[in-house]
Each structure stands twice: as C-alpha cells, then as structure tokens.
Design a protein around this motif. Structure first.
Motif, PDB file in Angstrom:
ATOM      1  N   GLU A   1       0.855  -1.176   0.000  1.00  0.00           N
ATOM      2  CA  GLU A   1       0.000   0.000   0.000  1.00  0.00           C
ATOM      3  C   GLU A   1       0.898   1.235   0.000  1.00  0.00           C
ATOM      4  O   GLU A   1       2.103   1.143   0.238  1.00  0.00           O
ATOM      5  CB  GLU A   1      -0.902  -0.017   1.233  1.00  0.00           C
ATOM      6  CG  GLU A   1      -1.873  -1.187   1.218  1.00  0.00           C
ATOM      7  CD  GLU A   1      -2.820  -1.169   2.397  1.00  0.00           C
ATOM      8  OE1 GLU A   1      -2.875  -0.150   3.120  1.00  0.00           O
ATOM      9  OE2 GLU A   1      -3.506  -2.178   2.583  1.00  0.00           O
ATOM     10  N   ARG A   2       0.315   2.377  -0.241  1.00  0.00           N
ATOM     11  CA  ARG A   2       1.082   3.630  -0.274  1.00  0.00           C
ATOM     12  C   ARG A   2       1.864   3.828   1.023  1.00  0.00           C
ATOM     13  O   ARG A   2       3.000   4.282   1.007  1.00  0.00           O
ATOM     14  CB  ARG A   2       0.142   4.804  -0.528  1.00  0.00           C
ATOM     15  CG  ARG A   2       0.846   6.134  -0.623  1.00  0.00           C
ATOM     16  CD  ARG A   2      -0.131   7.239  -1.034  1.00  0.00           C
ATOM     17  NE  ARG A   2       0.430   8.544  -0.871  1.00  0.00           N
ATOM     18  CZ  ARG A   2       1.172   9.182  -1.773  1.00  0.00           C
ATOM     19  NH1 ARG A   2       1.425   8.598  -2.913  1.00  0.00           N
ATOM     20  NH2 ARG A   2       1.641  10.388  -1.537  1.00  0.00           N
TER      21      ARG A   2
ATOM     22  N   VAL B   1       5.110   1.862   0.911  1.00  0.00           N
ATOM     23  CA  VAL B   1       6.092   2.507   0.034  1.00  0.00           C
ATOM     24  C   VAL B   1       6.694   3.722   0.730  1.00  0.00           C
ATOM     25  O   VAL B   1       7.914   3.905   0.734  1.00  0.00           O
ATOM     26  CB  VAL B   1       5.453   2.887  -1.317  1.00  0.00           C
ATOM     27  CG1 VAL B   1       6.410   3.678  -2.180  1.00  0.00           C
ATOM     28  CG2 VAL B   1       4.976   1.632  -2.047  1.00  0.00           C
ATOM     29  N   LYS B   2       5.862   4.529   1.348  1.00  0.00           N
ATOM     30  CA  LYS B   2       6.347   5.715   2.066  1.00  0.00           C
ATOM     31  C   LYS B   2       7.316   5.319   3.176  1.00  0.00           C
ATOM     32  O   LYS B   2       8.384   5.920   3.333  1.00  0.00           O
ATOM     33  CB  LYS B   2       5.161   6.482   2.641  1.00  0.00           C
ATOM     34  CG  LYS B   2       5.535   7.738   3.382  1.00  0.00           C
ATOM     35  CD  LYS B   2       4.290   8.459   3.884  1.00  0.00           C
ATOM     36  CE  LYS B   2       4.652   9.703   4.656  1.00  0.00           C
ATOM     37  NZ  LYS B   2       3.438  10.395   5.130  1.00  0.00           N
TER      38      LYS B   2
ATOM     39  N   TYR C   1       7.681  11.495  -1.737  1.00  0.00           N
ATOM     40  CA  TYR C   1       7.877  11.027  -0.368  1.00  0.00           C
ATOM     41  C   TYR C   1       8.888  11.805   0.456  1.00  0.00           C
ATOM     42  O   TYR C   1       8.603  12.149   1.594  1.00  0.00           O
ATOM     43  CB  TYR C   1       8.235   9.538  -0.376  1.00  0.00           C
ATOM     44  CG  TYR C   1       7.151   8.708  -0.993  1.00  0.00           C
ATOM     45  CD1 TYR C   1       5.969   8.460  -0.299  1.00  0.00           C
ATOM     46  CD2 TYR C   1       7.275   8.214  -2.275  1.00  0.00           C
ATOM     47  CE1 TYR C   1       4.947   7.720  -0.870  1.00  0.00           C
ATOM     48  CE2 TYR C   1       6.256   7.469  -2.857  1.00  0.00           C
ATOM     49  CZ  TYR C   1       5.094   7.229  -2.156  1.00  0.00           C
ATOM     50  OH  TYR C   1       4.084   6.522  -2.725  1.00  0.00           O
TER      51      TYR C   1
END
Length: 118
Positions: A26-27, A30-31, A57
């Motif tokens: 999910e985002r 990744v962050k 980011y």
C-alpha cells in the motif's frame, strides 16, 4: 537545518518489504520504505553536497562536500519510489538504473554505487 529522517522499526520494514515482494504493498508501505532507506543513506553518507529526491515522499542531502543551503542544489539525484527501493535492497544495480533512465543524476558526487545496496 531540516530534521534528519530516522530509520523505521526493523520489523515494520520487513513487513513492508514482504508486502512489496508479494505485490500487495500500500502507499503507506512505500512511504515507510522510501523514508527508511533515505534515513539509512543519510547515516552512511553524511554531508550536504548532494540532494537525493524520491518524490513525493522525501528528499535528503548527503555526501561530504560543499554544503548546499538555498535553491536548486548543484548535485541532484532523482528517482521514483520503486526504483529507490530496488536500489536500496540490491534488486537493481546503480549503473543499470542510471542507464535505463530510472535515476536522473547531475552534478559531482552523484554516483551512489559505493553506498548501495543499503
């Protein structure tokens, strides 16, 4: 001076990497990974002469040399999150990323080969 990023909890990093490998990231995963690996790079390559950007980011300044304080720095590396994570984990080599256009690097000291993988 901007606050330095802090590496994430190792268990959280491992879980996020597992989700990335499974194609279920999910985002937030990744962050977390982008910021974690940029924080590790900050620790291993202290300095302020090269700016490494992974939009949207985060960005960090690393590597000893002339300090940059305002405007566009003279040495910039920019890449996307997937490429940064692949570089940091060793799934992608620096020269390959540069040659393919996955990394855009300009200025002195922008070869991160000696710092990667993290």
């Amino acid at each position: 001076m901007p606050a330095r990023l802090k590496p994430a909890d190792p268990a959280a990093v491992a879980e996020a990497l597992d989700r990335v490998a499974a194609g279920a990231a999910e985002r937030a995963d990744v962050k977390l990974l982008v910021k974690h690996f940029l924080a590790v790079l900050e620790e291993r390559a202290p300095g302020r002469s090269v700016e490494v950007r992974v939009p949207p980011y985060a960005a960090v300044q690393v590597i000893e040399g002339v300090r940059h304080t305002r405007g566009t720095p003279p040495a910039v590396i920019e890449t996307d999150a997937a490429t940064w994570i692949a570089l940091a984990t060793g799934a992608l080599a620096w020269p390959t990323a540069v040659e393919s256009g996955g990394v855009r690097a300009s200025g002195e000291r922008t070869d991160l080969s000696s710092y990667l993988p993290l």
